[in-house]
Design a protein around this motif. Structure first.
Motif, PDB file in Angstrom:
ATOM      1  N   GLU A   1       2.216  41.912   9.773  1.00  0.00           N
ATOM      2  CA  GLU A   1       2.126  40.777   8.859  1.00  0.00           C
ATOM      3  C   GLU A   1       3.427  39.985   8.861  1.00  0.00           C
ATOM      4  O   GLU A   1       3.422  38.752   8.840  1.00  0.00           O
ATOM      5  CB  GLU A   1       1.805  41.269   7.450  1.00  0.00           C
ATOM      6  CG  GLU A   1       0.387  41.775   7.285  1.00  0.00           C
ATOM      7  CD  GLU A   1       0.132  42.344   5.912  1.00  0.00           C
ATOM      8  OE1 GLU A   1       1.100  42.425   5.111  1.00  0.00           O
ATOM      9  OE2 GLU A   1      -1.015  42.717   5.625  1.00  0.00           O
ATOM     10  N   ARG A   2       4.548  40.717   8.882  1.00  0.00           N
ATOM     11  CA  ARG A   2       5.835  40.028   8.908  1.00  0.00           C
ATOM     12  C   ARG A   2       5.987  39.217  10.190  1.00  0.00           C
ATOM     13  O   ARG A   2       6.502  38.101  10.186  1.00  0.00           O
ATOM     14  CB  ARG A   2       6.979  41.040   8.807  1.00  0.00           C
ATOM     15  CG  ARG A   2       8.355  40.370   8.669  1.00  0.00           C
ATOM     16  CD  ARG A   2       9.481  41.337   8.949  1.00  0.00           C
ATOM     17  NE  ARG A   2       9.440  42.508   8.091  1.00  0.00           N
ATOM     18  CZ  ARG A   2      10.286  43.536   8.238  1.00  0.00           C
ATOM     19  NH1 ARG A   2      11.200  43.523   9.204  1.00  0.00           N
ATOM     20  NH2 ARG A   2      10.205  44.563   7.440  1.00  0.00           N
TER      21      ARG A   2
ATOM     22  N   ARG B   1       3.994  36.131   9.738  1.00  0.00           N
ATOM     23  CA  ARG B   1       4.497  35.276   8.660  1.00  0.00           C
ATOM     24  C   ARG B   1       5.870  34.687   8.984  1.00  0.00           C
ATOM     25  O   ARG B   1       6.195  33.569   8.572  1.00  0.00           O
ATOM     26  CB  ARG B   1       4.555  36.093   7.368  1.00  0.00           C
ATOM     27  CG  ARG B   1       4.910  35.287   6.126  1.00  0.00           C
ATOM     28  CD  ARG B   1       4.851  36.150   4.882  1.00  0.00           C
ATOM     29  NE  ARG B   1       5.805  37.244   4.915  1.00  0.00           N
ATOM     30  CZ  ARG B   1       5.487  38.530   5.042  1.00  0.00           C
ATOM     31  NH1 ARG B   1       4.221  38.878   5.160  1.00  0.00           N
ATOM     32  NH2 ARG B   1       6.422  39.478   5.047  1.00  0.00           N
ATOM     33  N   GLU B   2       6.687  35.442   9.699  1.00  0.00           N
ATOM     34  CA  GLU B   2       8.071  35.043   9.950  1.00  0.00           C
ATOM     35  C   GLU B   2       8.352  35.035  11.454  1.00  0.00           C
ATOM     36  O   GLU B   2       9.357  35.587  11.913  1.00  0.00           O
ATOM     37  CB  GLU B   2       9.021  35.998   9.233  1.00  0.00           C
ATOM     38  CG  GLU B   2       8.751  36.117   7.742  1.00  0.00           C
ATOM     39  CD  GLU B   2       9.574  37.218   7.082  1.00  0.00           C
ATOM     40  OE1 GLU B   2      10.474  37.768   7.745  1.00  0.00           O
ATOM     41  OE2 GLU B   2       9.312  37.519   5.914  1.00  0.00           O
TER      42      GLU B   2
ATOM     43  N   ARG C   1      15.076  46.265   6.327  1.00  0.00           N
ATOM     44  CA  ARG C   1      15.237  45.629   5.021  1.00  0.00           C
ATOM     45  C   ARG C   1      15.444  46.640   3.892  1.00  0.00           C
ATOM     46  O   ARG C   1      14.883  46.512   2.801  1.00  0.00           O
ATOM     47  CB  ARG C   1      14.048  44.729   4.720  1.00  0.00           C
ATOM     48  CG  ARG C   1      13.916  43.611   5.741  1.00  0.00           C
ATOM     49  CD  ARG C   1      12.856  42.609   5.397  1.00  0.00           C
ATOM     50  NE  ARG C   1      12.804  41.555   6.393  1.00  0.00           N
ATOM     51  CZ  ARG C   1      11.972  40.514   6.347  1.00  0.00           C
ATOM     52  NH1 ARG C   1      11.114  40.404   5.348  1.00  0.00           N
ATOM     53  NH2 ARG C   1      11.991  39.602   7.289  1.00  0.00           N
TER      54      ARG C   1
END
Length: 251
Positions: A146-147, A150-151, A200
């Protein structure tokens, strides 16, 4: 719904978009059995049968297997148990689809010039999948996928930064740089910052990443340009910490 209304199998098939063959099959399985028959033996479905049919359709829309549908409607299994199990299956499928999409995106973006290049790219994607599945949970993989979607720009920037940093670490080693010196510590700080952009602060992701690197260092280096054991040792010494940084190329 009128309680006196009945439907022939053909009428019900047209109304629901199912085939007559499907309704016959569900009758055979005991999922949706018509309450009545004509004198000639033809099926006649009553309102309660239609209600049952739509219950089956709702569960099938969620892709619950027919065998499970029968148990669920028969009360032999818990609704919560079935839904939890099915949710886990759907999550696994989502992870697989997201990773497939990422692999396809890598292949499209790389634009291989020959069949050999294309086969090499496929091999890289497959090797990555086989490795990461051993170290990351389905939830972690879903979150990372998903990251990536999204990014995409940030992920690409991190991936692009690793080869340059690894090369500079190797240059420092070749020059005999003291890892505890100012330059060595600066490289270690930059290394840690790139890793931080991957995990993170998530201890689970960090542990999975470190374990994957420790047990697959040669493959990661050979297939994806990851750091060598010497480079990791240099960064560990520069960091003066108990944990060696994991790998380059993480995203």
């Amino acid at each position: 719904m009128e309680q006196s209304r009945t439907w022939r199998v053909g009428e019900l098939a047209r109304a629901t978009g199912l085939t007559v063959r499907t309704l016959h099959h569900w009758d055979h399985l005991g999922l949706v059995t018509p309450s009545g028959r004509t004198a000639a033996g033809h099926r006649r479905y009553e309102a309660r049968d239609v209600e049952r049919l739509y219950e089956v359709l709702a569960l099938r829309r969620l892709e619950v297997p027919l065998a499970t549908v029968g148990k669920l409607l028969g009360g032999t299994v818990s609704v919560d148990d079935v839904l939890r199990q099915h949710l886990r299956l759907v999550d696994e499928q989502l992870v697989a689809l997201r990773r497939l999409r990422a692999g396809l995106g890598a292949m499209v973006g790389a634009r291989p010039r020959s069949t050999a290049d294309f086969l090499s790219l496929i091999r890289e994607v497959v090797v990555v999948d086989e490795i990461v599945e051993k170290y990351f949970t389905a939830e972690q993989l879903a979150g990372l996928a998903e990251r990536r979607e999204r990014e995409a720009g940030q992920v690409a920037a991190v991936e692009a930064a690793w080869p340059d940093l690894i090369a500079r670490v190797q240059a420092a080693i070749d020059a005999g740089t003291d890892p505890a010196g100012e330059h060595g510590r600066a490289l270690a700080t930059e290394w840690a910052a790139l890793l931080e952009r991957f995990h993170r602060g998530d201890d689970g992701l960090r542990r999975s990443l470190y374990a994957m690197q420790a047990e697959n260092a040669d493959t990661i280096r050979r297939e994806h340009g990851g750091p060598s054991a010497e480079q990791i040792a240099f960064i560990a010494a520069a960091s003066a910490g108990p944990d060696a940084p994991a790998t380059g190329g993480a995203s």
